[in-house]
Design an enzyme around this catalytic site. Structure first.
Site, PDB file in Angstrom:
ATOM      1  N   ASP A 193       1.113  -0.817  -0.046  1.00  0.00           N
ATOM      2  CA  ASP A 193      -0.003  -0.066  -0.015  1.00  0.00           C
ATOM      3  C   ASP A 193       0.713   1.228   0.022  1.00  0.00           C
ATOM      4  O   ASP A 193       1.758   1.308   0.506  1.00  0.00           O
ATOM      5  CB  ASP A 193      -0.776   0.001   1.140  1.00  0.00           C
ATOM      6  CG  ASP A 193      -1.951   1.304   1.257  1.00  0.00           C
ATOM      7  OD1 ASP A 193      -2.774   1.126   0.561  1.00  0.00           O
ATOM      8  OD2 ASP A 193      -1.821   2.080   2.919  1.00  0.00           O
ATOM      9  N   GLU A 230       1.680  -0.244  -4.133  1.00  0.00           N
ATOM     10  CA  GLU A 230       0.515   0.485  -5.355  1.00  0.00           C
ATOM     11  C   GLU A 230       1.189   1.487  -6.025  1.00  0.00           C
ATOM     12  O   GLU A 230       2.043   2.573  -4.521  1.00  0.00           O
ATOM     13  CB  GLU A 230      -0.434   0.275  -3.856  1.00  0.00           C
ATOM     14  CG  GLU A 230      -1.330   1.428  -5.300  1.00  0.00           C
ATOM     15  CD  GLU A 230      -2.059   2.314  -4.183  1.00  0.00           C
ATOM     16  OE1 GLU A 230      -3.690   2.602  -4.559  1.00  0.00           O
ATOM     17  OE2 GLU A 230      -1.074   2.689  -2.795  1.00  0.00           O
TER      18      GLU A 230
END
Ligand code: LAG
Ligand code: CA
Length: 484
Positions: A193, A230
């Site tokens: 993330d 990401e």
């Protein structure tokens, strides 16, 4: 770090957003395993701040308070049981790893496992982290920073979330310990993330300290975790996805944006004949591909005009193209129904997540969409498995929004996104025989519940796809789900 280590013959993962571990274990055994799914991205398994003041939104899971495995999805024992059962069913587990930051500042300060935080002192006793473990001086990322200032994007707070310093040796080791704990429990890899908000050099140190995958869960010896970072890179920013591909795979946000545009009739399907790097997309092996994700399906993250379950015919068209086309490593989204973009998953008044129910037609109830249980979607997962690494060939188009192509001698797919019918005799590349279209129906004994396609000795077949049909796709392949 670029190999998902799927069980043999599997190709596709699904994000079971906000699912509970016990429900996932059952889904692996009863549906995902038998249907040929390769893996699952799960919601963050580590303890997060419980944000009652906002009615327990989905995004509270992006505010870590410790690395204990206790969330609304379940505890460590339930987590371990899920990973074991899914691996036994041939389905891998990938963890959404939130390692850029901890929580923001709130009035409430108790986590899903009972840990607390002292926001004013950057105190997270559940890890423990303290003031020295965060980037200093304190600053918050502003919109214009993305255009100029890589150091601010990486060292300031993303939406006010307390920003960990991954250059700090103690912080690195806490993160590595957390990830290795998960590897020991049998997971196959990680979504990183907010990777854009961390320095590639620090990430490399962390990745290189990770254990090999656990051979007691069926992984080959020496296997490295699959890592997809990401990084939202639609161009025009100071930080590029190319800084991250030397490390591991990267989420390709341009992929879903371009396919959403095309299947929304903002671009003709015929232009997709060279879809891939020629469109500015990453190299295929570096690319984690998807139409929508948990952020952009509700206008968070990169946002944009992304197709979702709410626009089902166009969405299923885009998903079918993703799964039929050889480019990238595909990920499906499996959603809960939402109207409010902040709302959490179906829950009771105590905040417990309510499990999906399963209807007689295999679809879900209780507020869960379960796109992965839609026939048009799971049938294309089987198509992709059957196509394997065969090349795309015999591209056909009508000069507009009708296209068709083959995958070696294993699969054939056609799309009609015009306002008029498609009626053509096309080269399918398949062996002579009779096939069931796996979109309009499925094979049932020696019959098709939907369309039937007869392929002649020359590989050609008559293909019909009406503009007003329920779906815009026709797909046949040599697997047992389609061949009569
Ligand atoms: C991500 N990728 O880089 C996640 O995919 C995305 O879902 C996360 O944002 C984000 N990064 C941080 O992990 C989500 C929501 C945000 C939410 C954040 C933290 O999109 O809206 O911020 O999770 O929960 C929320 C409030 C903010 C507030 C912040 C801090 O919306 O207004 O400042 O919490 O308390
Ligand atoms: Ca950061």
């Amino acid at each position: 770090y670029k190999n998902p280590h799927y069980a043999s013959g599997r190709t596709t993962m699904v994000h079971l957003f906000e699912w509970k571990w016990d429900d996932i274990a059952r889904e692996c055994e009863t549906f995902l395993g038998p249907r040929g799914y390769g893996g699952i991205q799960i919601s963050p398994p580590n303890e997060n701040l419980a944000i009652w003041s906002r009615q327990r939104p989905w995004w509270e899971r992006y505010q870590p308070i410790s690395y204990r495995l206790v969330t609304r999805s379940g505890n460590e024992q339930q987590f371990a049981n899920m990973v074991r059962k899914c691996n036994d069913a041939g389905v891998r587990i990938y963890v959404d790893a939130i390692i850029n930051h901890m929580t923001g500042t709130w009035n409430e300060n108790t986590g899903t496992g009972g840990s607390t935080a002292d926001f004013g002192n950057w105190g997270y006793p559940g890890v423990p982290y303290g003031r020295n473990d965060f980037n200093w001086p304190h600053c918050v990322i502003q919109g214009h920073d993305y255009g100029c200032c890589a150091d601010r994007v990486r060292n300031c707070e993303l939406s006010g979330l307390k920003d960990l310093n991954q250059g700090n040796e103690y912080v690195r080791q806490q993160i590595v310990n957390y990830m290795n704990h998960l590897i020991n429990l049998g997971v196959a890899g990680f979504r990183i993330d907010a990777a854009k908000h961390m320095w590639p050099g620090d990430l490399r140190v962390i990745y290189d300290r990770l254990h090999n995958l656990n051979t007691a869960h069926g992984f080959p010896s020496g296997a490295r975790p699959y890592i997809y970072q990401e990084v939202i890179d639609l161009g025009g920013e100071v930080i590029s996805r190319d800084e991250y591909t030397p490390l591991a795979a990267v989420t390709e946000f341009k992929f879903g944006m371009e396919l959403s545009r095309a299947f929304n009739r903002g671009n003709q399907l015929r232009w997709l004949h060279n879809f891939g790097p020629a469109w500015g997309l990453l190299a295929s092996g570096d690319s984690l591909t998807f139409i929508d994700n948990h952020d952009n399906q509700r206008g968070h993250g990169a946002g944009g005009n992304i197709l979702t379950y709410k626009n089902a015919k166009q969405y299923k068209g885009a998903i079918a193209f993703m799964l039929a086309h050889p480019y990238g490593w595909p990920q499906l989204m499996s959603s809960f129904d939402f109207h409010d973009t902040e709302a959490g998953p179906p829950m009771d008044s105590s905040g417990n997540i309510i499990s999906p129910s399963i209807n007689s037609d295999q679809s879900c109830g209780n507020g869960w969409i379960c796109e992965h249980r839609w026939r048009q979607i799971y049938s294309m997962v089987a198509f992709r498995n059957q196509a394997g690494n065969s090349a795309l060939s015999n591209w056909w188009d009508n000069g507009g929004n009708q296209i068709a192509f083959c995958r070696g001698n294993a699969g054939f797919v056609a799309f009609n996104n015009e306002y008029w019918d498609l009626n053509e005799t096309l080269q399918t590349c398949l062996p002579a025989g009779t096939y069931c279209d796996v979109i309009s129906g499925e094979k049932s004994g020696s019959n098709c519940t939907g369309k039937r396609v007869t392929v002649g000795g020359d590989g050609r077949a008559h293909i019909s796809l009406g503009a007003n049909e329920f779906d815009m796709v026709l797909a046949i392949h040599t697997g047992p789900e389609s061949r009569l």
